[in-house]
Design a protein around this motif. Structure first.
Motif, PDB file in Angstrom:
ATOM      1  N   CYS A 117       0.989  -1.180   0.080  1.00  0.00           N
ATOM      2  CA  CYS A 117       0.130  -0.183   0.035  1.00  0.00           C
ATOM      3  C   CYS A 117       0.891   1.319   0.052  1.00  0.00           C
ATOM      4  CB  CYS A 117      -0.977   0.096   1.141  1.00  0.00           C
ATOM      5  SG  CYS A 117      -1.889  -1.470   1.574  1.00  0.00           S
ATOM      6  N   SER A 118       0.345   2.272  -0.386  1.00  0.00           N
ATOM      7  CA  SER A 118       0.974   3.545  -0.315  1.00  0.00           C
ATOM      8  C   SER A 118      -0.244   4.775  -0.165  1.00  0.00           C
ATOM      9  CB  SER A 118       1.819   3.836  -1.883  1.00  0.00           C
ATOM     10  OG  SER A 118       0.965   3.906  -2.810  1.00  0.00           O
ATOM     11  N   ASN A 119       0.334   5.932  -0.251  1.00  0.00           N
ATOM     12  CA  ASN A 119      -0.662   7.075   0.043  1.00  0.00           C
ATOM     13  C   ASN A 119      -0.963   7.889  -1.286  1.00  0.00           C
ATOM     14  OD1 ASN A 119      -0.527   6.249   2.681  1.00  0.00           O
ATOM     15  ND2 ASN A 119       1.377   7.984   3.143  1.00  0.00           N
ATOM     16  N   ASP A 135       5.635  10.250   5.833  1.00  0.00           N
ATOM     17  CA  ASP A 135       6.859  10.114   6.536  1.00  0.00           C
ATOM     18  C   ASP A 135       8.066   9.308   5.981  1.00  0.00           C
ATOM     19  OD1 ASP A 135       5.964   7.913   7.430  1.00  0.00           O
ATOM     20  OD2 ASP A 135       5.461   8.542   9.269  1.00  0.00           O
ATOM     21  N   GLY A 136       7.627   8.228   4.743  1.00  0.00           N
ATOM     22  CA  GLY A 136       8.466   7.619   4.384  1.00  0.00           C
ATOM     23  C   GLY A 136       8.651   6.237   4.882  1.00  0.00           C
ATOM     24  N   VAL A 196       1.158  -7.652   4.592  1.00  0.00           N
ATOM     25  CA  VAL A 196       0.848  -6.407   3.883  1.00  0.00           C
ATOM     26  C   VAL A 196       2.121  -5.597   4.200  1.00  0.00           C
ATOM     27  CG1 VAL A 196      -0.628  -4.081   3.570  1.00  0.00           C
ATOM     28  CG2 VAL A 196      -1.486  -6.601   3.712  1.00  0.00           C
ATOM     29  N   VAL A 197       2.500  -4.886   3.138  1.00  0.00           N
ATOM     30  CA  VAL A 197       3.427  -3.879   3.599  1.00  0.00           C
ATOM     31  C   VAL A 197       2.754  -2.430   3.329  1.00  0.00           C
ATOM     32  CG1 VAL A 197       5.615  -2.823   2.960  1.00  0.00           C
ATOM     33  CG2 VAL A 197       5.322  -5.264   2.893  1.00  0.00           C
ATOM     34  N   TRP A 198       2.769  -1.257   4.042  1.00  0.00           N
ATOM     35  CA  TRP A 198       2.467  -0.124   3.823  1.00  0.00           C
ATOM     36  C   TRP A 198       3.807   1.039   3.616  1.00  0.00           C
ATOM     37  CZ3 TRP A 198      -0.478   3.294   7.995  1.00  0.00           C
ATOM     38  CH2 TRP A 198      -0.857   4.516   7.466  1.00  0.00           C
ATOM     39  N   LEU A 199       3.996   1.404   2.571  1.00  0.00           N
ATOM     40  CA  LEU A 199       4.991   2.590   2.315  1.00  0.00           C
ATOM     41  C   LEU A 199       4.102   3.716   2.578  1.00  0.00           C
ATOM     42  CD1 LEU A 199       7.527   3.854   1.497  1.00  0.00           C
ATOM     43  CD2 LEU A 199       7.143   3.118  -0.870  1.00  0.00           C
ATOM     44  N   ARG A 200       4.562   4.516   3.662  1.00  0.00           N
ATOM     45  CA  ARG A 200       4.081   5.848   3.913  1.00  0.00           C
ATOM     46  C   ARG A 200       4.689   7.117   3.169  1.00  0.00           C
ATOM     47  NH1 ARG A 200       1.141   6.164   9.020  1.00  0.00           N
ATOM     48  NH2 ARG A 200       2.240   8.251   9.286  1.00  0.00           N
ATOM     49  N   ARG A 201       4.185   6.809   1.933  1.00  0.00           N
ATOM     50  CA  ARG A 201       4.680   7.707   0.704  1.00  0.00           C
ATOM     51  C   ARG A 201       3.615   7.947  -0.427  1.00  0.00           C
ATOM     52  NH1 ARG A 201      10.113   7.064  -2.891  1.00  0.00           N
ATOM     53  NH2 ARG A 201       9.581   8.970  -4.509  1.00  0.00           N
ATOM     54  N   SER A 202       3.501   8.909  -0.776  1.00  0.00           N
ATOM     55  CA  SER A 202       2.378   9.346  -1.997  1.00  0.00           C
ATOM     56  C   SER A 202       3.069   9.290  -3.494  1.00  0.00           C
ATOM     57  CB  SER A 202       1.746  10.815  -1.682  1.00  0.00           C
ATOM     58  OG  SER A 202       0.977  10.617  -0.649  1.00  0.00           O
TER      59      SER A 202
END
Length: 322
Positions: A117-119, A135-136, A196-202
């Motif tokens: 997932c990403s933003n 915040d990456g 699940v991996v969440w990359l906190r980046r758009s």
């Protein structure tokens, strides 16, 4: 052409003014092992011809001309013909960063994940609104953690910011004929994952414009939103053993959202003509009122809807209608 590793699914319906930018962002990905499935349905503005033009110029592009409208129908149809084991969704009036698929695919392989997932960020009139979650950080989540974050909407419920295994949709479809189809299904996609991996980046630009469906709230849309959240309420109730300590919080979250959807529906004078939708919501809220795991405040509100509708109408509707 080598077999694609990712099928990028793009529903297309009357978005000619945005379509070129969308396609340039997808075809220009630094991760090139893709096929692009354009699921075009009943466009009247030249978008269909634009789809065919891209297919002629780039062998990675395939076009489905569908005889039924609807974004869910387009996504479901494309899923049935997708050749890759991984899928990504993009809306035809949005666009993505050129390295989105490369970054998400790298994390999926590194962590042997089912979904990454990403933003996203909103863009309106060329202005991009920053996302405070960017915040990456990289979070690796198990089934419970991922499902909770989707239900809490900490992870956005759009399929368009994700790279997922196609097999997650083996027994799932986007609900057709309804709005808020993403809200109705994505927590179930997360539930089907082991990791699940969440990359906190758009990477995804969600373009706001006058034709965006989000701008006009009709009674049908509000009822559809209610149905999506009611489905989530039932899901939480059915999966209480998985959710553990989060169960009560999530149950109350969804019950409260259902009540608020009904209240908004009732405040719209156009809803007076839709007695069937109103009766459906009253019946579901009434059934929920007996759940002893709900907080007193929301249970009281639901019991009023069930037993003393005139009081609900007087408190919440009579002086607050549009």
């Amino acid at each position: 052409m080598m077999s694609p590793q990712v099928s990028v699914i793009i529903p297309v319906h009357n978005t000619k003014n945005y379509f070129d930018k969308c396609m340039e962002s997808v075809l220009g990905q630094t991760f090139g092992a893709i096929e692009v499935i354009l699921a075009e349905n009943l466009s009247t503005d030249g978008s269909a011809e634009m789809c065919d033009g891209y297919a002629r110029r780039d062998s990675r592009v395939r076009v489905l001309h569908l005889d039924k409208a609807g974004q869910s129908h387009a996504r479901n149809a494309a899923l049935t013909v997708a050749r890759a084991m991984l899928v990504c969704f993009v809306d035809s009036d949005d666009y993505i960063e050129k390295n989105m698929l490369e970054e998400l695919h790298s994390l999926l392989v590194e962590h042997d994940a089912d979904m990454v997932c990403s933003n996203f960020v909103y863009e309106s009139d060329g202005n991009v609104q920053a996302n405070d979650d960017d915040d990456g950080k990289v979070l690796v989540l198990d089934k419970k953690q991922a499902t909770e974050k989707f239900l809490s909407m900490e992870i956005n419920n759009s399929p368009c910011t994700k790279l997922m295994k196609k097999s997650l949709f083996a027994n799932l479809e986007f609900p057709e004929g309804r709005f808020y189809e993403d809200h109705a299904i994505m927590h179930r996609v997360a539930f089907g994952c082991d990791k699940v991996v969440w990359l906190r980046r758009s990477f995804y630009y969600y373009v706001q414009h006058a034709a965006s469906t989000v701008h006009v709230i009709t009674p049908k849309k509000q009822h559809d939103f209610f149905i999506a959240d009611y489905g989530r309420y039932c899901f939480v109730e059915n999966e209480k053993s998985l959710l553990g300590s989060d169960y009560v919080r999530l149950l109350n979250l969804e019950a409260t959202r259902c009540f608020k959807h009904f209240r908004t529906f009732m405040r719209n004078r156009q809803s007076d003509a839709d007695s069937e939708a109103r009766a459906d919501m009253v019946a579901k809220l009434s059934a929920m009122s007996g759940n002893k795991n709900l907080k007193n405040k929301i249970r009281t509100r639901l019991r009023i809807v069930k037993n003393t509708f005139w009081l609900f109408y007087f408190i919440h509707i009579a002086f607050r209608r549009k």
